[in-house]
Every structure is written in C-alpha cells, then in structure tokens.
Design a protein around this motif. Sequence first.
Motif, PDB file in Angstrom:
ATOM      1  N   LEU A 249      -2.336 -66.165 -29.481  1.00 23.90           N
ATOM      2  CA  LEU A 249      -1.491 -65.655 -28.404  1.00 23.90           C
ATOM      3  C   LEU A 249      -2.261 -65.529 -27.092  1.00 23.90           C
ATOM      4  O   LEU A 249      -1.691 -65.652 -26.009  1.00 23.90           O
ATOM      5  N   LYS A 303       7.177 -65.488 -31.229  1.00 27.14           N
ATOM      6  CA  LYS A 303       8.022 -66.632 -30.864  1.00 27.14           C
ATOM      7  C   LYS A 303       7.231 -67.825 -30.321  1.00 27.14           C
ATOM      8  O   LYS A 303       7.562 -68.981 -30.623  1.00 27.14           O
ATOM      9  N   PRO A 304       6.157 -67.597 -29.530  1.00 25.30           N
ATOM     10  CA  PRO A 304       5.389 -68.757 -29.050  1.00 25.30           C
ATOM     11  C   PRO A 304       4.741 -69.567 -30.176  1.00 25.30           C
ATOM     12  O   PRO A 304       4.378 -70.729 -29.966  1.00 25.30           O
TER      13      PRO A 304
END
Length: 401
Positions: A249, A303-304
């Motif tokens: 992330l 979600k990424p």
Amino acid sequence: MLNKIYKSIRGRWVDEVCPYCFEIFRLKDTPFRCASHFSRCAPEPDAVLDKAWGDKRPLGKVLPSTGHFTSSMLCGDCGQRSHKRLCPLCHQELPHTFGEYRNYIFAVIGAKGAGKSHYIPALVEQIKHHAGPRMHMLLQPVNDNTINRYRNDFYEPIYNRRRQLVTTQSATADNRVQLPLTFSLTFTGHGFLDKGRIKKAVTISFFDTAGEDMKSEDTMSIVNKYIYRSDGILLLLDPLQIDRVRDCLGQSANLPQKETETEDIVPRVTELIRKGWKGRGLDSGEKIKIPLAVALSKLDALKPLMHPQMQLMASSKAGTAFDKRDFDAMDAEVRSFIMQWKSEHLIQQVTTAFASHGFFGLSALGNPPTTTGDIPSIMPHRVADPFLWLLYKNGLIRSAS
C-alpha cells in the motif's frame, strides 16, 4: 409431555452457561427476584450482584432456590409470583427463554485496532434490517443493559453522530466491558402452515473485548473465559498490520500504528481453550471443535490490491439460507491473499488447532474514518457472512446448496 419431561431433565442434570458471567450452573439451583413494585415489597441490596458487577442498587429481594426446577416462584413477603430467574453465581437476570431454548455464546475477538467495536453494531444492524427479515430471524436485545449500552456506546456515536468509536477499555479497569451485549435470536417458520410461528429461539452474547486484554494469557484467563465456553469464535484481523500489505500500500495509505500482538492471538486463544477444557474431554492432540471464523477487517483499505471481479468485492448474496458456494469462493480468495502476503503461518495455526474454520473479508464501515474521526458514509460490506457461517456450523440455519 415429552417436552415437559425434557425440561425437567434439563433442570436437574444438564449444565447451563450464564450468558453474562459464563460460569456453569444447573437450572434447579437458580434463585428468582421478586417482581413486585417497590411500594409493595421493599427493595434491598444484592451482595452477589454487587460483588460480581459493582451494582449497588436496591432491587427486588432474592428468592432462594428450592433445589428443584421451577418456572416461577412466589415471594413469601408479598405473595407475588415472579418469573425473573437469576444466575445463581452472579445474580444477573436470565433471559425469559432460559431453560426452554439453548443459549449460544459467540465471542468476537481481535487485537487492538482490529475494528471489533465498529463490527458489532454493523452486524446487529445488518441482521435486524437485511439478513434477518429475509431469513426469518428476529434479533432483539434481552435487557435494559443491552438496550442502553448498545444505543449509547455503539449506535448513537456511529449512526447518528457519525463519529469513530474510542478504544475499548480493558475489562480489568471497567467491569461494564465484562457484561456482554445479550440478544435473543428468534427463528420463525416461513411455510404456509407454520408462517409466523416460533420454531426456536436462542440467546446470543457478544463481547467487545479490549485489544489489550488479548496480549497476555493471564489477563485472558481472567476476563475472557467466554472464549473457551463459546459456541463460535469470530477473530477479526487487521490486514493493515501485515508487513507485506503495508509495503504494497505504501506511504499513501493511512496506516495505523504497528501492533506486534496480532500474530500471537491464535496461539494464545488456542492455549486458553485447551487449558479451559483440560480434563473435560479435549485430548492434547485433538483439534478444538469450536468453529473459528477468521475475518480480515477493513477490506475497503485493500481495494488497490484487489481485482474488481473478485468474490470479495461483490456484495453478499441475498438468499434465505446460508450460501455455501459463496462461502467456499470467499474462503479460497482470502487464503490466497494470506499466502501472497507471506503469512502462511496464520493458515497453519488455524488449520492445525481448529477442526472447523473459515476465512472471510469484511468492512464494518465501508470507508475509513477521516483523520479527525469523522465517518463520511456507512456502507457495511459482508459483515454478516462470518456470523451466518457460525449459525450454520451450529445447525441454526440451513445451507442453500
């Protein structure tokens, strides 16, 4: 007649677990509390309730057990018949269905910051307004403590004020935390002949356990005995505590402070259950039979890293029964993620210790709170899935496939 005989047998021989203090007792040993208005029968302090919960209020007098199972008792002073049955060990009033239907204990646990306090109200609202109606289940609080605490400590700040909840205090510092949120879950028929009839009802206790109470076995053994006497365990894991996830992330994500105890929870819970069940039918090499649901919380933050077509990204199926196919697909995806994140030891810990287990992903809020603690919108995602799986594993709901 058979039902009355069964209840009589239960009252004499079958052990019950108090949904508040989680101690074991028998129905024939339960006292009652006088139900008369204070103007008719003078209230008095309850030393047992005070010792167990710090409750010093004058209440209706305790009517001692006769040693025989009974569904009610007469007060010798005022002559009023009472149905207020008490736990003989902590004097909390037991749900009115106690002795007629079985009570179930579902433990919600996790490390500090895993999102337990947000998960519980999200689950309650989803069961009340979505999964419950379509599956013919009615979830209701059983007492004033649950009504008031749920409203003031959970629902009001999240759904009305849209504010992030503060960290739960340790149960050793605040004995209110030791008193669970207790609900009745009533199942009604949905066929032409039994529509609207109560088929069964269960009592379900939820704990909002402080993350710091999961750090040491000594503390867990004092305040978390409900874990090894539970019928299902939901373990929330914050994926933002996994090193590989944090690296993927990057700095753009609003990552929480690193908590080192996350990876130690499964071994501690396993050891606590084995100690609690030592000498009660669980051999040292035997797997624990309590179903364990392991759920990655804060799925919205991942979600990424997820493909839009993944099962985890889709909403839960709106069926009238537990969807096993949906569960199998979700379970496989979460396991795959955990393997990609080089956290295989977590899967090994779970599968080695627990005979029945499942992996889930969910988001209680749907969006992370802002840095100031505001919740911009509430869009729960798959919060009911692990709970419905626990109901299914306990034989309380059926499978669609």
